[in-house]
Each structure stands twice: as C-alpha cells, then as structure tokens.
Design a protein around this motif. Structure first.
Motif, short mmCIF file in Angstrom:
data_model
loop_
_atom_site.label_atom_id
_atom_site.label_comp_id
_atom_site.label_asym_id
_atom_site.label_seq_id
_atom_site.Cartn_x
_atom_site.Cartn_y
_atom_site.Cartn_z
N TYR A 133 0.85 -1.20 0.00
CA TYR A 133 0.00 0.00 0.00
C TYR A 133 0.88 1.24 0.00
CZ TYR A 133 -3.21 -3.52 1.89
OH TYR A 133 -3.92 -4.65 2.10
N LEU B 251 -4.44 4.74 5.99
CA LEU B 251 -3.51 3.62 5.97
C LEU B 251 -3.80 2.57 7.05
CD1 LEU B 251 -1.12 3.00 4.11
CD2 LEU B 251 0.40 3.91 5.84
N ASN C 166 -2.94 10.94 7.03
CA ASN C 166 -2.44 9.80 6.26
C ASN C 166 -2.79 8.48 6.93
OD1 ASN C 166 -0.34 7.81 5.22
ND2 ASN C 166 0.11 9.58 3.95
N ASN D 195 3.37 7.74 3.12
CA ASN D 195 3.65 6.50 3.84
C ASN D 195 3.33 5.30 2.96
OD1 ASN D 195 4.15 8.17 6.04
ND2 ASN D 195 2.16 7.82 6.95
N CYS D 196 4.04 4.20 3.17
CA CYS D 196 3.74 2.99 2.42
C CYS D 196 4.11 1.76 3.24
CB CYS D 196 4.45 2.97 1.08
SG CYS D 196 6.25 2.83 1.19
N PHE E 80 0.14 5.61 0.35
CA PHE E 80 -0.85 6.69 0.43
C PHE E 80 -0.15 8.02 0.67
CE2 PHE E 80 -4.10 9.32 2.58
CZ PHE E 80 -5.07 9.28 1.58
#
Length: 461
Positions: free
Chosen positions: A242, A291, A287, A409-410, A244
């Motif tokens: 993911y 997430l 965020n 963020n991921c 975002f």
C-alpha cells in the motif's frame, strides 16, 4: 430452445471473460523491488568536528549569538562525526558555487549508484521501460532524466519523468508513479533515482531558521530497480502493498513551514519554521486514517473500537491504563522513518508508541549519514538489512515527510531473508555506538556559551 440457451449463455460467457481479464490485469500490477544502491562519498569528504567548525567559521556574517545557536543545534541534531559534505563545501567554495559544482555533485551520486545497480542485477539499461528521477533543488535543461538516458544510451520509447521541488518525501512519490504506470505496462522494469543538490544551496547568511538546514542536510542518494514481472518475483527483495500520499499545500501555515527563500541580505537558503512539527503531525494523522485500516488486523481495530466506546464512562487516566491507542506492531514488524532530524524521529516514535529498538535504524542512519533528503529512507532500510532484521514475510512501514507540506507513507512486504551489507558493510559492527551518541562539540566548543566571552576569542578560533 437451443437459440434461447445460446442467448442466455452469451452474457455469462462475457461476464466470465471480463472477470478473467481483471484477474490477469491484477496479477500484472504488482510492484516488486529487485535491488537498491545507496551512495557513500569518498572518505576525504567526512564532516567531523574540526571540518564543521572550519565551515562555520568561514561564514563572516555570523556573530556570537549565531555561534551559540549553531553549537546548540549541532549538539542536539543527532548527527555523528562521519557524515559527508558536498564537494564544493568541503573544498571551501560554498561562497561562490557554480553550475559545474551542481553537475559534479549530482552526476557522481547518480552514476555511481546506477553503475552498481546495473552491475549487481544484470539488468541492462536498454531493458529499462520507466525512469523517474527526483532532485528537488537542481533542475537543469536538458533534465537529469535526459542526462541518464544519454549516459546509458537507453531506448527511444522509455517513459522518463523528472521531479523537482518535491522535498524529502519525493522518493515515495516517484515509486507511486512507477506503481501506477505498472498498471498499463506489462513485465516492465523501472528505475527510480533519489538524491539532492546540497552544495550550491548551502546557506551563507545568519538567519537562524535557515542555518538549521546546514546542520542537518548531508550528501547522499539512492537508485532503485523495480518490476511488475511476476516471473522475477523470486529475485525481489520487497513487494509494495500500500502507498498513500497526503498534501497540506492548501494551508498557508503548512505550505510556508519549509520553503526555499532569500533572506533580507539576499542569501539563498531553506527556511524551517516552528510550524513544521505541527504540519507534520497533521499530515501524518490524516495519512494514517486511510492507511491504518489497510495495515492493522481486524482484531486490533475491534479492540481499539471497544475501548473507545468506553470513553464516555471512563476518566482519561483510566483510559490510558486500559490502552486507548492503536498498537501498530500488531500489523507492522519494522518502522522505516525518514531521518530528517532527531525531533522528527522522536515525534513519530511518541505518536506510534515505539521503543528504542524500533527507532534505532532511523537514529543510526541520521548519525552516520545525516539527512540526505529523498534518499534518507534507503539508508534506514540498509541498516535494517545489514543488521539482518528483515525476514521473509515481515512488513515494513515506511514514513516520510517533505516540503509542501507532504506526508507519504507505504507498507512493504519482505520477499526473502535479507542480509546484504550494502552501504553499511564497513561500519555496521560499530552500530549502535556502545557509548551512546555523543557529540564532540559539547566538550570542544561549550565555552562559546560563556557569558564573559570576549569577541576577540571568537575571531581568533
């Protein structure tokens, strides 16, 4: 009756073919990292205590008050004795940087990391389908992306993108572009290059909010190779799950907290205001709202919901005791935090309730390499790999902040046990330092805070 059956069967066949097509497209939309290479400058560019002191004292615009501010900032920065400075600054030419200085600095980082990346993976530059380059403060024409294409004689139909002004979180923005393009291009290779041009933008004035960047930012960068070819899945080190992005540019306060400007005397620099921490907290919170449901297991979300429902019946002290907070470790094994400064790392750690083991990679990357802007995350990842922390199936939450103001963020999944030495191979055994993170400036220059200090003493340093 046969005609009727055929007419009924055709819509079902069409629906089945659409589902099969969607499944096949989904299978080709993975984003796998095959390798990455971080830059390490020559040893003669290390900024130890003596080197930093010489650079500071070359700035004749500074007075006693500024020296005291710099001492306090350097001591609390979290940087160690072995970070690397830009070539022109180390050589004493920060007063009059040239286009050639910017070219040399970026070329060295980009070509060194790309040469190593192509050599280690066996992938030829002619096989690259997508190229994304991000350097915030240096945008020549032809672009840096074009410079890479020319150097490595890449294909005419390569999809090239050159990002400027995107700040410290530009690396994840570049990866977001790659993963979106992977939805269109099958079995493709993509290169992402993340670095910064520090030397020509070294601040030479005396404004405190702009002197901060000189204390934190250092030379560094990284090149990465990605693919969506499932046949190469066994070679991958990470898989993107993911990603975002949050942007607060519509807020004047957030937009202005981290900007490149000229001071009142015309010196160009990067201004970091006190609003930066507030903007970072706001962007991070927004965020995480998106997430968190994707990262944390249902069990943890239900636990949090049940405790939150009790809020109207319980005092704040009792709520703290029963745990009204999300446990991010329920869905994340490692936290890769942008090493932007000690305050950034501390803030994220406090917000997510992380312990020193979780924060160690970011602190050590800051101590050893400093804030290398968009390339910083990969020095943190390299530390985790060199320490053999990353095991198959582990999940890594990558957290970055950047001018704008942005929070990107991921979540990554580790595809196999990782134990490469990478850029840390020659020094990983000495980290974390057994004596703690000490700064020699405390002992050597603490006398600057003496209220009875004569101005002659400063000039005679």
């Amino acid at each position: 009756m046969d005609l009727f059956m055929v007419l009924c069967f055709l819509p079902l066949l069409f629906a089945f073919s659409c589902i099969c097509k969607m499944v096949l497209q989904w299978r080709d939309q993975g984003c796998y990292m095959l390798a990455y290479e971080c830059f390490r400058a020559p040893e003669d560019r290390k900024l130890d205590t003596e080197s930093c002191a010489k650079i500071v004292l070359r700035n004749k615009n500074l007075g006693l008050e500024e020296y005291r501010f710099l001492l306090k900032t350097i001591v609390s920065s979290g940087l160690g004795e072995e970070t690397y400075g830009p070539p022109n600054v180390v050589a004493g030419r920060e007063e009059c940087p040239t286009m050639a200085d910017a070219d040399f600095e970026t070329n060295e980082i980009i070509f060194d990391t790309l040469d190593k990346l192509f050599a280690s993976t066996g992938v030829s530059p002619s096989e690259v389908d997508i190229l994304v380059v991000n350097v915030s403060l240096f945008s020549p024409s032809p672009s840096l992306a074009a410079r890479i294409i020319n150097r490595y004689k890449m294909r005419e139909n390569i999809k090239a993108f050159n990002l400027a002004g995107m700040g410290c979180s530009a690396s994840l923005i570049a990866i977001d572009i790659v993963q979106r393009l992977f939805k269109t291009y099958k079995e493709a290779f993509a290169i992402v290059v993340s670095t910064e041009s520090m030397g020509p933008h070294w601040y030479r004035g005396k404004e405190k909010s702009m002197l901060l960047s000189n204390c934190l930012f250092r030379a560094g960068g990284c090149s990465m190779l990605f693919t969506n070819n499932r046949a190469l899945k066994h070679r991958a080190i990470l898989r993107l799950k993911y990603l975002f992005r949050t942007h607060l540019g519509s807020s004047d306060e957030a937009y202005e907290c981290c900007t490149q400007v000229e001071d009142e005397r015309g010196y160009l620099g990067f201004r970091l205001t006190k609003s930066l921490t507030k903007a970072a907290a706001q962007a991070f919170t927004i965020n995480l709202r998106v997430l968190v449901p994707k990262v944390l297991p249902l069990k943890e979300l239900l636990r949090y919901l049940i405790v939150a429902i009790q809020q109207t019946k319980t005092s704040s002290q009792e709520l703290e005791a029963v745990g009204l907070h999300l446990n991010f470790k329920a869905g994340v094994d490692h936290f890769c935090i942008h090493p932007g400064g000690r305050a950034v790392i501390d803030g994220v750690g406090k917000g997510l309730r992380l312990n020193e083991y979780d924060l160690e990679p970011a602190r050590m990357a800051l101590h050893r390499f400093g804030n290398t802007s968009a390339g910083g995350l990969w020095y943190v990842l390299g530390y985790m790999e060199a320490k053999k922390r990353l095991k198959k199936g582990d999940r890594i939450l990558m957290i970055s902040f950047g001018a704008g103001f942005k929070c990107n963020n991921c979540l990554w999944e580790v595809m196999r046990d990782l134990d490469g030495g990478n850029v840390w191979k020659d020094c990983i055994e000495s980290y974390p330092p057994k004596t703690g993170i000490l700064n020699p400036f405390v002992e050597k220059y603490s006398w600057i805070n003496d209220e009875h200090l004569s101005f002659v003493r400063v000039l005679d340093l």
